[in-house]
Design a protein around this motif. Sequence first.
Motif, short mmCIF file in Angstrom:
data_model
loop_
_atom_site.label_atom_id
_atom_site.label_comp_id
_atom_site.label_asym_id
_atom_site.label_seq_id
_atom_site.Cartn_x
_atom_site.Cartn_y
_atom_site.Cartn_z
N PRO A 262 0.85 -1.20 0.00
CA PRO A 262 0.00 0.00 0.00
C PRO A 262 0.89 1.25 0.00
O PRO A 262 1.88 1.31 0.72
N ILE A 263 0.53 2.23 -0.82
CA ILE A 263 1.23 3.52 -0.80
C ILE A 263 0.23 4.56 -0.32
O ILE A 263 -0.62 5.04 -1.08
N GLU A 264 0.34 4.91 0.94
CA GLU A 264 -0.65 5.79 1.55
C GLU A 264 -0.11 7.19 1.86
O GLU A 264 -0.87 8.05 2.32
N ASP A 265 1.17 7.41 1.61
CA ASP A 265 1.75 8.73 1.91
C ASP A 265 1.98 9.56 0.65
O ASP A 265 2.69 10.57 0.69
N GLN A 266 1.40 9.15 -0.47
CA GLN A 266 1.47 9.93 -1.70
C GLN A 266 0.07 10.39 -2.11
O GLN A 266 -0.93 9.71 -1.81
N THR A 267 0.02 11.52 -2.78
CA THR A 267 -1.21 12.08 -3.33
C THR A 267 -1.02 12.31 -4.82
O THR A 267 0.10 12.59 -5.27
N VAL A 268 -2.09 12.19 -5.57
CA VAL A 268 -2.03 12.45 -7.01
C VAL A 268 -2.82 13.72 -7.32
O VAL A 268 -4.01 13.82 -6.98
N MET B 100 0.25 14.26 -11.38
CA MET B 100 1.48 14.39 -10.58
C MET B 100 1.32 13.58 -9.30
O MET B 100 0.41 13.81 -8.53
N ALA B 101 2.25 12.63 -9.06
CA ALA B 101 2.25 11.87 -7.81
C ALA B 101 3.38 12.42 -6.93
O ALA B 101 4.54 12.44 -7.34
N LEU B 102 3.03 12.87 -5.73
CA LEU B 102 4.00 13.48 -4.83
C LEU B 102 3.65 13.15 -3.40
O LEU B 102 2.56 12.63 -3.11
N HIS B 103 4.56 13.45 -2.47
CA HIS B 103 4.29 13.15 -1.07
C HIS B 103 3.07 13.94 -0.61
O HIS B 103 2.90 15.12 -0.95
N ALA B 104 2.19 13.28 0.15
CA ALA B 104 0.92 13.89 0.54
C ALA B 104 1.10 15.19 1.30
O ALA B 104 0.27 16.11 1.19
N THR C 293 9.63 15.99 1.06
CA THR C 293 8.45 16.08 1.91
C THR C 293 8.35 17.51 2.44
O THR C 293 9.20 18.36 2.12
N ASP C 294 7.33 17.78 3.25
CA ASP C 294 7.20 19.13 3.81
C ASP C 294 8.38 19.48 4.72
O ASP C 294 8.68 20.66 4.92
N LYS C 295 9.09 18.47 5.24
CA LYS C 295 10.24 18.72 6.11
C LYS C 295 11.47 19.18 5.35
O LYS C 295 12.40 19.74 5.94
#
Length: 331
Positions: A24-30, A86-90, A202-204
């Motif tokens: 499962p990839i749950e930390d990415q958003t499209v 675009m797939a990137l970190h959520a 990531t946001d960090k």
Amino acid sequence: MSSFWSDIASFPSASSPLECMLHPIEDQTVLSVSGPDSHKFMQGQFTCNLTDITSSQYRNGACCNAKGRMVSSFQLHQQGQDQYLMALHASLAQITQEHLKKYMVFFKCKMMTTDYVLAGLSGPQSEQLLSSVLGACPHSDFEQSQIDGGFLVKLPHGAGFQLFLKAEQAKQTIEPLLSKCTLSNNKLWNQNLIHHGIGYITDKTSDEFIPQMINLNQNNGISFNKGCYTGQEIVARMQYLGKLKRHMYRLSIDPSSTVTAGDHAFIEGKNSPVGMVVNATITSEQQYALVVLEDKVLPEISSSKLYLGDNQGIAQELLSLPYDVIDAQPE
């Protein structure tokens, strides 16, 4: 775990699974970018060349600020005429949209969040499984294949495959795969990416790195002949004048202290940081990280302690990557 993956977790395990894991990839958003000016808009903002992206080829990329620092990194896919994903970190979905909307107002295009379900597949029999169950499988790095309810891409350096599935059709695709392989988790997928040298922002770490610092050029994410984009002058100067003195390396870390993205790296006895963690993951047995380090400190790692983060995680070993970290400079 999302409700979708919670339901999937109750699916019966394969009795004789192939050598393949479904993550499962749950930390990415499209995000979707669409409209008649979408190509033109993104060509002026992203490090990758939009002309290289087709229905059968995707690219990694980044959008930068005026100082050449990456706001976000991503995979970019074409899904139709003037339609891209675009797939990137959520954690960067809103940050990226806020950054790009300043430029988007001058173009006929729009950006919005989608509900795609993402999954990764790794293991020596992944290609066999995908071909038999889905009837299609990309064979070359950065290749993209259309399937019922979504599409499938092959990651570089042997990192496996990534599935993009429309939410309403995801279950009917995932369950037949799970009947023949093992269900894993998001943490092991991120460990797989780290093992194969695929770093992501990531946001960090937003606004911290120039693209070459996370080896984005070794992952087909920078075009040096596409023309101007925001931050391009800085990115090109670092490449052609050889001024970049930091690159991303893979390290094993003492698992007794948790290391996270954005943590600074210090050499024992020195007060100034010599790098920053890009991505890290810890399992019950070991911890691994991709860390941007000053190239000059690499010889010191074996003779001095490299500390990471406030918890003083200790780097145990400098590990190999599936590509040369420092490229030869273009002529």
